[in-house]
Design an enzyme around this catalytic site. Structure first.
Site, short mmCIF file in Angstrom:
data_model
loop_
_atom_site.label_atom_id
_atom_site.label_comp_id
_atom_site.label_asym_id
_atom_site.label_seq_id
_atom_site.Cartn_x
_atom_site.Cartn_y
_atom_site.Cartn_z
N ASP A 208 0.85 -1.18 0.00
CA ASP A 208 0.00 0.00 0.00
C ASP A 208 0.90 1.25 0.00
O ASP A 208 1.38 1.66 -1.04
CB ASP A 208 -0.88 -0.08 1.26
CG ASP A 208 -2.01 0.89 1.27
OD1 ASP A 208 -2.02 1.79 0.42
OD2 ASP A 208 -2.90 0.79 2.13
N PHE B 7 -11.19 -0.88 1.16
CA PHE B 7 -10.78 -1.73 2.27
C PHE B 7 -11.10 -3.18 1.93
O PHE B 7 -12.27 -3.54 1.78
CB PHE B 7 -11.47 -1.31 3.56
CG PHE B 7 -10.81 -1.89 4.77
CD1 PHE B 7 -9.78 -1.21 5.41
CD2 PHE B 7 -11.16 -3.14 5.25
CE1 PHE B 7 -9.13 -1.75 6.50
CE2 PHE B 7 -10.53 -3.69 6.34
CZ PHE B 7 -9.51 -2.99 6.97
#
Lengths: 216, 141
Positions: free
Chosen positions: A124, A174
């Site tokens: 990420d 998410f």
């Protein structure tokens, strides 16, 4: 030699087999089905097999998120391989102590002179991967490459991170399943999906100071 | 060069809690940072005085990267995007990454941190699968 794969169209709706009480019923949408993951992991395995022909790489993974990916990936290889694991503290748990990331389980094997592949579930910001690379590089492996199942470049801070193998590029959502958790749950789901809004709403820890911060 | 005020512990006095949290994340991963170290003039008046400037929240010297944290409040986002475009025109060698409220909230959610989300805004309906929390003003995954 970068392996990448565009995200397929996600399957709409909740998993077809979910029932009330089943963790899968908390999933709003499947982004990658079990079949899509299996196919892509097989492709990555073929690429790594080709690139490491004649060598015996060591696959290193960090507990716990990448465990599912590591086991499937190594089973897709046609190479003599070894696997090993590390564990590090997570920011969320260490937040209260204002600490720094720490190694809480080191590798069992020496990596000096070895061809090492760092296997990640998702990259990420790249901060965790960057820390691990520094840690491993200091031990003088013969080579060190990154293989990640998911790549979310949108929030990348460590932009110089060199990812040799990536499964899917993912959007800023998410995700849970196939090793990815939310509060230690959903790792076992065989697909990767997005949690329903109400699950996050019910379980996110409110932080009053941050909630009031509307204009940063 | 801007010189931020400091709290008693030697750390900068952050304007927002989200910035303090972000600094803690950088500290956690051993990434060196500076808080609002530089102001980039964007427009000048006839006398050559800067009348508009851009002050990125963080500078990461080892990565040569500026970070700006921002909000989902659309009026502010639009203004900041305009300033960012101007910045890139005037200072093409400056690397700036902007974290919008939704990005930052998702980042913190990864760590289990975040406010109780509200219902999605109508305008966010195109964001398939986004948690409702993403529609709220600011807070960090």
């Amino acid at each position: 030699m970068s392996e990448s794969f565009a995200a397929p169209r996600p399957s709409r709706g909740a998993p077809p087999f979910s029932t009330p009480g089943d963790p899968a019923s908390d999933i709003q949408e499947i982004l990658f089905s079990q079949e899509q993951i299996t196919r892509r992991v097989g492709e990555l395995g073929a690429a790594i097999t080709r690139d490491y022909a004649g060598r015996a790489p060591l696959f290193v993974s960090v507990l716990k998120g990448a465990v599912f990916f590591l086991t499937d990936l190594t089973r897709a290889l046609r190479l003599p391989v070894e696997i090993d694991f590390m564990a590090i503290t997570s920011y969320g748990r260490a937040r209260a102590q204002s600490g720094v990331v720490r190694l809480i389980k080191d590798l069992d094997v020496e990596i000096t002179g070895r061809n090492v592949v760092l296997v990640e579930d998702i990259i990420d910001t790249g901060l965790t991967a960057g820390y691990l690379l520094r840690l491993l590089q200091a031990r003088s492996p013969a080579s060190l490459r990154i293989c990640t199942l998911l790549d979310r470049p949108y929030r990348r801070i460590l932009e110089t991170l060199d990812i040799a193998y990536r499964g899917f590029e993912v959007p800023d959502r998410f995700l849970v399943g196939y090793g990815l958790d939310y509060r230690e749950r959903y790792r076992h789901l065989p697909f990767i999906g997005m949690l329903k809004n109400e699950v996050l709403a019910a379980e996110a820890q409110p932080d009053a100071a941050l909630a009031a911060d509307a204009d940063a | 060069m801007k010189s931020p005020t400091h709290a008693g512990d030697g750390r900068p006095r952050f304007a927002h809690a989200s910035e303090a949290e972000f600094a803690r994340i950088l500290d956690f991963y051993g990434v060196r940072w500076e808080y609002e170290p530089r102001s980039f003039p964007l427009r000048w008046d006839a006398r050559g005085r800067a009348v508009e400037s851009f002050n990125p929240d963080f500078y990461l010297p080892d990565l040569n990267l500026y970070i700006e944290l921002t909000t989902l409040k659309q009026s502010l986002v639009t203004k900041k995007n305009r300033k960012l475009r101007r910045l890139r025109e005037l200072y093409p060698d400056i690397h700036v990454k902007i974290f919008y409220g939704r990005d930052y909230r998702q980042l913190l959610l990864k760590y289990g941190i975040g406010p109780a989300p509200a219902a999605p805004r109508t305008g966010d309906s195109g964001r398939r699968g986004a948690p409702a929390s993403a529609a709220r003003p600011l807070v960090p995954r």
